[in-house]
Design a protein around this motif. Structure first.
Motif, mmCIF file in Angstrom:
data_model
loop_
_atom_site.group_PDB
_atom_site.id
_atom_site.type_symbol
_atom_site.label_atom_id
_atom_site.label_comp_id
_atom_site.label_asym_id
_atom_site.label_seq_id
_atom_site.Cartn_x
_atom_site.Cartn_y
_atom_site.Cartn_z
ATOM 1 N N ILE A 57 -2.187 4.931 11.688
ATOM 2 C CA ILE A 57 -1.760 5.166 10.312
ATOM 3 C C ILE A 57 -0.326 5.678 10.261
ATOM 4 C CG2 ILE A 57 -2.154 6.655 8.294
ATOM 5 C CD1 ILE A 57 -4.121 4.399 8.470
ATOM 6 N N ALA A 98 -4.295 3.123 2.591
ATOM 7 C CA ALA A 98 -4.400 2.681 3.980
ATOM 8 C C ALA A 98 -5.475 3.441 4.744
ATOM 9 C CB ALA A 98 -3.050 2.826 4.677
ATOM 10 N N TRP A 99 -5.723 4.722 4.375
ATOM 11 C CA TRP A 99 -6.709 5.513 5.107
ATOM 12 C C TRP A 99 -8.132 5.013 4.878
ATOM 13 C CZ3 TRP A 99 -10.328 7.290 1.836
ATOM 14 C CH2 TRP A 99 -9.965 7.628 0.530
ATOM 15 N N LYS A 149 6.806 2.945 4.140
ATOM 16 C CA LYS A 149 5.542 3.646 4.321
ATOM 17 C C LYS A 149 5.557 4.544 5.547
ATOM 18 C CE LYS A 149 1.087 4.439 3.631
ATOM 19 N NZ LYS A 149 0.586 5.116 2.443
ATOM 20 N N TYR A 202 -9.641 2.157 5.304
ATOM 21 C CA TYR A 202 -10.285 1.092 6.064
ATOM 22 C C TYR A 202 -11.101 1.589 7.252
ATOM 23 C CZ TYR A 202 -7.710 -1.621 2.810
ATOM 24 O OH TYR A 202 -7.248 -2.125 1.634
ATOM 25 N N GLN A 245 6.594 -2.634 3.516
ATOM 26 C CA GLN A 245 5.662 -1.609 3.973
ATOM 27 C C GLN A 245 6.254 -0.805 5.129
ATOM 28 O OE1 GLN A 245 2.846 -1.526 2.281
ATOM 29 N NE2 GLN A 245 1.493 -0.185 3.422
ATOM 30 N N ASP A 268 -4.189 -7.562 4.552
ATOM 31 C CA ASP A 268 -3.424 -7.435 5.798
ATOM 32 C C ASP A 268 -4.412 -7.446 6.953
ATOM 33 O OD1 ASP A 268 -1.762 -6.851 7.905
ATOM 34 O OD2 ASP A 268 -0.637 -5.319 6.839
ATOM 35 N N ASP A 304 0.867 -1.179 0.000
ATOM 36 C CA ASP A 304 0.000 0.000 0.000
ATOM 37 C C ASP A 304 0.904 1.229 0.000
ATOM 38 O OD1 ASP A 304 -2.149 1.710 0.194
ATOM 39 O OD2 ASP A 304 -2.171 1.630 2.386
ATOM 40 N N LEU A 311 -5.202 -4.176 8.851
ATOM 41 C CA LEU A 311 -6.121 -3.237 8.216
ATOM 42 C C LEU A 311 -7.568 -3.648 8.492
ATOM 43 C CD1 LEU A 311 -4.336 -2.672 4.784
ATOM 44 C CD2 LEU A 311 -4.398 -1.117 6.752
#
Length: 320
Positions: A253, A127-128, A74, A130, A70, A196, A17, A199
């Motif tokens: 996050i 990612a935001w 990330k 979920y 990640q 994942d 992601d 998440l």
């Protein structure tokens, strides 16, 4: 390169992601590393298929490799962090202004949440997304809650031979709604867990709060005979909890290390346990708090169990 190696790299890509350019660079680097490992394995006398399996085994499972990449690359931006926390803040506003009993305000909040969820799902599942997914499932649960009396009437008629069936219109809606809602919830959960489990845990954040709110509505007379003055007494607590979820989600996050993300799950568990017991009619004390916290933590960590016990992508690669 054999198809099994190509699928392995695509599996890693599907679990990332990150910015598309970064994802492409990671896959190129892994491709090069995999080719070198295959060549070295073949030099030892292994056949190509065996060499590919040996090379993949040396890299590790796709989900483990993706998680390492990640964590290394990330870090959510301020915009992504705000986007992840925003749905919790919107729900907090509903409670702060005592507006949840207004259909217009509910639609003004929930419809954009569903729209943003569909948009995020369409553009690649950042990612935001979920935390928005969790709230997008809320209308399904509320509709299910409203349909429970009719469902109970049906079950009572079938199994207890008591009462009568609802009218045909209601019966048809229930027969269509429950299988459809179950399919949406299950298929969405499976898709997120495959990507994942952590998440999926983020997606679950709103559900205990929703359950608490529905329980409070029942105490206040139920949805159709509600005592609004009594129901609104919990608004401040619910707003506080939604705000706490927003802060925890932002931290979730921003953090890279998974151990710290699990710590955020524990923080959510404590916050939710506190609000549930604060609004309960009877206060069960420390033991009740611990029992509830353990149950909630198990709920939030349940996606990890699902991923460990059932994950088709990894099951196909057990021999690697």
């Amino acid at each position: 390169m054999l198809p099994v190696a190509v699928r392995y790299l695509e599996d890693i890509r599907a679990r990332l992601d990150l910015d598309p350019a970064i994802e492409e660079r990671i896959i190129r680097e892994l491709h090069t590393h995999l080719e070198e490992a295959i060549r070295e394995a073949k030099e030892t006398g292994l056949l190509e298929e065996e060499a590919v399996r040996e090379a993949i085994s040396s890299l590790g499972r796709a989900r483990v490799v993706a998680r390492r990449m990640q964590e290394a690359h990330k870090r959510a931006s301020g915009k992504e962090t705000l986007m992840a926390a925003l749905p919790h803040l919107l729900i907090a506003l509903l409670f702060i202004f005592h507006s949840w009993d207004s259909l217009a305000w509910l639609l003004a909040i929930l419809l954009p949440i569903v729209g943003v969820t569909l948009y995020g799902w369409w553009v690649g599942k950042p990612a935001w997304l979920y935390s928005w997914v969790g709230y997008s499932l809320v209308p399904l649960f509320i509709a299910g809650y409203l349909a429970v009396p009719s469902l109970g009437q049906i079950l009572s008629f079938i199994f207890l031979k008591d009462g009568s069936l609802p009218n045909w219109g209601t019966l048809l809606i229930i027969m269509i709604y429950f299988p459809l809602a179950l399919w949406i919830v299950v298929s969405t959960s499976i898709r997120v867990v495959r990507r994942d489990w952590i998440l999926a845990s983020l997606m679950l954040f709103p559900l205990p709060i929703l359950a608490t709110w529905l329980a409070l509505l029942e105490e206040a007379g139920g949805f159709f005979n509600i005592d609004l003055a009594q129901a609104h007494q919990a608004d401040l607590s619910m707003a506080f909890t939604s705000g706490a979820l927003a802060i925890t989600t932002a931290l979730f996050i921003r953090l890279r290390r998974r151990s710290l993300k699990v710590g955020a799950l524990v923080a959510v568990t404590l916050a939710v346990s506190t609000i549930v017991l604060h609004n309960a009619e009877s206060r069960p004390g420390l033991l009740g708090f611990l029992v509830l916290a353990i149950l909630l933590l198990g709920f939030f960590l349940s996606p990890a169990l699902l991923e460990a016990k059932w994950n088709p992508r990894d099951e196909n690669r057990e021999s690697y």
